[in-house]
Design a protein around this motif. Structure first.
Motif, short mmCIF file in Angstrom:
data_model
loop_
_atom_site.label_atom_id
_atom_site.label_comp_id
_atom_site.label_asym_id
_atom_site.label_seq_id
_atom_site.Cartn_x
_atom_site.Cartn_y
_atom_site.Cartn_z
N SER A 206 10.37 23.81 54.88
CA SER A 206 11.40 22.86 55.29
C SER A 206 11.75 23.09 56.75
O SER A 206 11.59 24.19 57.27
CB SER A 206 12.65 22.99 54.43
OG SER A 206 13.68 22.12 54.89
N ASN A 207 12.24 22.03 57.38
CA ASN A 207 12.73 22.17 58.76
C ASN A 207 14.25 22.30 58.82
O ASN A 207 14.83 22.35 59.89
CB ASN A 207 12.25 21.01 59.63
CG ASN A 207 13.01 19.72 59.34
OD1 ASN A 207 13.54 19.52 58.24
ND2 ASN A 207 13.01 18.81 60.31
N HIS A 208 14.90 22.41 57.63
CA HIS A 208 16.36 22.52 57.63
C HIS A 208 16.85 23.59 56.67
O HIS A 208 17.41 24.57 57.08
CB HIS A 208 16.99 21.16 57.29
CG HIS A 208 18.46 21.14 57.47
ND1 HIS A 208 19.31 20.44 56.64
CD2 HIS A 208 19.27 21.76 58.39
CE1 HIS A 208 20.56 20.59 57.05
NE2 HIS A 208 20.56 21.40 58.09
N GLN A 209 16.64 23.43 55.38
CA GLN A 209 16.98 24.44 54.38
C GLN A 209 15.82 24.54 53.40
O GLN A 209 15.22 23.54 53.03
CB GLN A 209 18.24 24.04 53.61
CG GLN A 209 19.45 23.79 54.49
CD GLN A 209 20.46 22.90 53.79
OE1 GLN A 209 20.49 22.79 52.58
NE2 GLN A 209 21.31 22.26 54.57
N ILE A 210 15.51 25.76 52.97
CA ILE A 210 14.37 25.91 52.05
C ILE A 210 14.85 26.03 50.61
O ILE A 210 14.41 25.28 49.74
CB ILE A 210 13.50 27.13 52.43
CG1 ILE A 210 12.99 26.99 53.87
CG2 ILE A 210 12.33 27.24 51.46
CD1 ILE A 210 12.11 28.13 54.32
N LYS A 232 9.35 28.32 57.46
CA LYS A 232 10.16 27.56 58.41
C LYS A 232 9.23 26.67 59.21
O LYS A 232 8.30 27.14 59.87
CB LYS A 232 10.92 28.51 59.32
CG LYS A 232 11.78 27.83 60.38
CD LYS A 232 12.48 28.88 61.24
CE LYS A 232 13.36 28.24 62.30
NZ LYS A 232 14.05 29.27 63.13
N SER A 233 9.45 25.36 59.17
CA SER A 233 8.58 24.42 59.87
C SER A 233 8.64 24.63 61.38
O SER A 233 9.65 25.08 61.92
CB SER A 233 8.97 22.98 59.54
OG SER A 233 8.85 22.70 58.17
N THR A 234 7.57 24.26 62.05
CA THR A 234 7.52 24.41 63.50
C THR A 234 8.52 23.50 64.20
O THR A 234 8.92 23.76 65.34
CB THR A 234 6.11 24.11 64.02
OG1 THR A 234 5.70 22.80 63.58
CG2 THR A 234 5.11 25.14 63.49
N ASP A 235 8.94 22.42 63.54
CA ASP A 235 9.93 21.51 64.11
C ASP A 235 11.32 21.74 63.52
O ASP A 235 12.12 20.81 63.39
CB ASP A 235 9.51 20.05 63.90
CG ASP A 235 9.36 19.70 62.42
OD1 ASP A 235 9.34 20.62 61.58
OD2 ASP A 235 9.24 18.48 62.11
N PHE A 240 18.81 25.38 60.97
CA PHE A 240 17.92 25.88 59.91
C PHE A 240 18.49 27.11 59.21
O PHE A 240 19.05 28.00 59.85
CB PHE A 240 16.55 26.23 60.48
CG PHE A 240 15.63 26.88 59.48
CD1 PHE A 240 14.88 26.10 58.62
CD2 PHE A 240 15.55 28.26 59.37
CE1 PHE A 240 14.05 26.69 57.68
CE2 PHE A 240 14.73 28.86 58.43
CZ PHE A 240 13.97 28.06 57.59
N SER A 241 18.33 27.14 57.89
CA SER A 241 18.68 28.32 57.10
C SER A 241 17.69 28.45 55.96
O SER A 241 17.40 27.47 55.26
CB SER A 241 20.10 28.18 56.53
OG SER A 241 20.45 29.31 55.77
N GLN A 261 7.39 33.17 56.16
CA GLN A 261 6.51 32.85 57.28
C GLN A 261 7.18 31.89 58.25
O GLN A 261 8.12 31.18 57.89
CB GLN A 261 5.20 32.23 56.75
CG GLN A 261 4.37 33.14 55.88
CD GLN A 261 3.09 32.48 55.36
OE1 GLN A 261 2.86 31.28 55.58
NE2 GLN A 261 2.26 33.25 54.69
N GLY A 262 6.68 31.89 59.48
CA GLY A 262 7.12 30.94 60.48
C GLY A 262 8.53 31.14 60.99
O GLY A 262 9.11 30.25 61.61
N GLY A 263 9.11 32.29 60.71
CA GLY A 263 10.48 32.55 61.13
C GLY A 263 11.49 32.46 59.99
O GLY A 263 12.67 32.77 60.19
N ALA A 264 11.06 32.07 58.82
CA ALA A 264 11.94 32.13 57.66
C ALA A 264 12.19 33.58 57.30
O ALA A 264 11.27 34.41 57.35
CB ALA A 264 11.31 31.40 56.47
N ASP A 265 13.43 33.92 56.96
CA ASP A 265 13.74 35.29 56.56
C ASP A 265 15.08 35.28 55.83
O ASP A 265 15.65 34.22 55.54
CB ASP A 265 13.78 36.24 57.76
CG ASP A 265 14.76 35.79 58.84
OD1 ASP A 265 15.80 35.21 58.50
OD2 ASP A 265 14.48 36.04 60.03
#
Length: 324
Positions: A206-210, A232-235, A240-241, A261-265
């Motif tokens: 997702s580009n906003h919340q997963i 976390k989407s590139t856009d 984002f959370s 991945q992609g900055g999600a944590d």
């Protein structure tokens, strides 16, 4: 099966056993309506449930509208190998999301024994809230277990596994409980039946919340996430959370062996302020390996201690020298 279906709504199954919907192509445009789905299974008569059946091999490409809804009175349905892309824009009612999949139990509140696997779910929302200048776009790619009632326990757990899920919204705003959100999966329900939502081996992006727990539709109870990948989407938007905790209770939920991945944590959860508990157990599996001279040692005694030197687990290794 093997149909091309165009219109404001697609197939509705209201009762009966083993109704299959497969290998169709849906093109839904709901033209400023709400709750328009390509495929809807629902019964509001306790003696005439939608029992069994499979939804598979369908392609859904909606201009405006939603994918699959399992509503009240549905049990034992399997959903697999579908490719679903839905999108939504401005319409007259704030807070209605573009939903690729929704499991909801209103009316007689029976929904259970559902197996959802090997699907691709994509939802996009882009436009403005109809009739005003403000943004109120929403994406709910998957909502599991909203409003499950006491009858659900007899029909078993909800399984959601080996799916690919992606959500995108062009605007996102914290502090709006229904509008302005784009999330990959929401686990919200009022389920006190003992049922579990077992969610494993999926990819969520997702580009906003997963992941959303305890949003407007109710509490989040007994959702078990195991071995899922969160991206976390590139856009991604600035708001984002990875995890969002809503204002409703969140109890007996688990995130186990997650991959980010992609900055999600897990460093940036968002909490809506309320007096309700936010209970999610987060853990990873630890596997130890004992060798001697490069060879695995079977039946070795293992003791695992925490940071305070307290024993938290013990056992013996298997024939491969492993203890998990």
């Amino acid at each position: 099966y093997d149909n091309i279906i165009r219109g404001a709504q697609g197939v509705y199954v209201g009762q009966g056993d083993n109704n299959d919907v497969y290998d169709n192509s849906f093109f839904i445009d709901r033209a400023n309506g709400i709750h328009r789905y390509a495929i809807l299974y629902s019964s509001f008569v306790s003696g005439n449930l939608v029992h069994g059946g499979k939804i598979y091999g369908n392609t859904i490409r909606n201009t405006r509208g939603n994918g699959i809804l399992l509503d009240s009175g549905v049990e034992g349905v399997e959903i697999y190998n579908n490719d679903i892309e839905v999108r939504d824009g401005g319409h007259e009612e704030q807070g209605w999301y573009a939903k690729a999949l929704w499991l909801r139990a209103t009316g007689i509140a029976i929904l259970g024994g559902i197996n959802i696997h090997n699907n691709k779910f994509t939802a996009t929302s882009e436009d403005n809230y109809y009739g005003t200048g403000r943004n109120a776009v929403g994406v709910a790619t998957v909502i599991l277990g909203s409003g499950l009632g006491a009858g659900s326990m007899a029909y078993g757990d909800i399984l959601f596994h080996d799916n690919i899920v992606k959500a995108k919204t062009t605007h996102g705003t914290f502090g709006q409980d229904l509008a302005d959100d784009g999330f990959g999966i929401a686990v919200v329900n009022v389920d006190n039946t003992g049922n579990y939502k077992k969610i494993y081996n999926n990819i969520f992006e997702s580009n906003h919340q997963i992941v959303v727990f305890g949003r407007s539709y109710g509490a989040s109870i007994r959702a078990i996430f195991t071995g899922n990948t969160f991206i976390k989407s590139t856009d991604a938007l600035s708001e984002f959370s990875t995890i969002w905790f809503g204002s409703n209770p969140v109890t007996e939920n688990v995130l186990q062996d997650s991959i980010f991945q992609g900055g999600a944590d897990l460093s940036n959860p968002h909490f809506e302020i309320s007096a309700n508990n936010k209970d999610v157990d987060i853990s990873w599996t630890l596997t130890t390996l004992v060798t001697s001279g490069g060879n695995p040692v079977q039946n070795a005694n293992i003791e695992i201690k925490d940071i305070n030197n307290n024993a938290v687990s013990s056992g013996i290794t298997d024939d491969q020298g492993k203890f998990t």
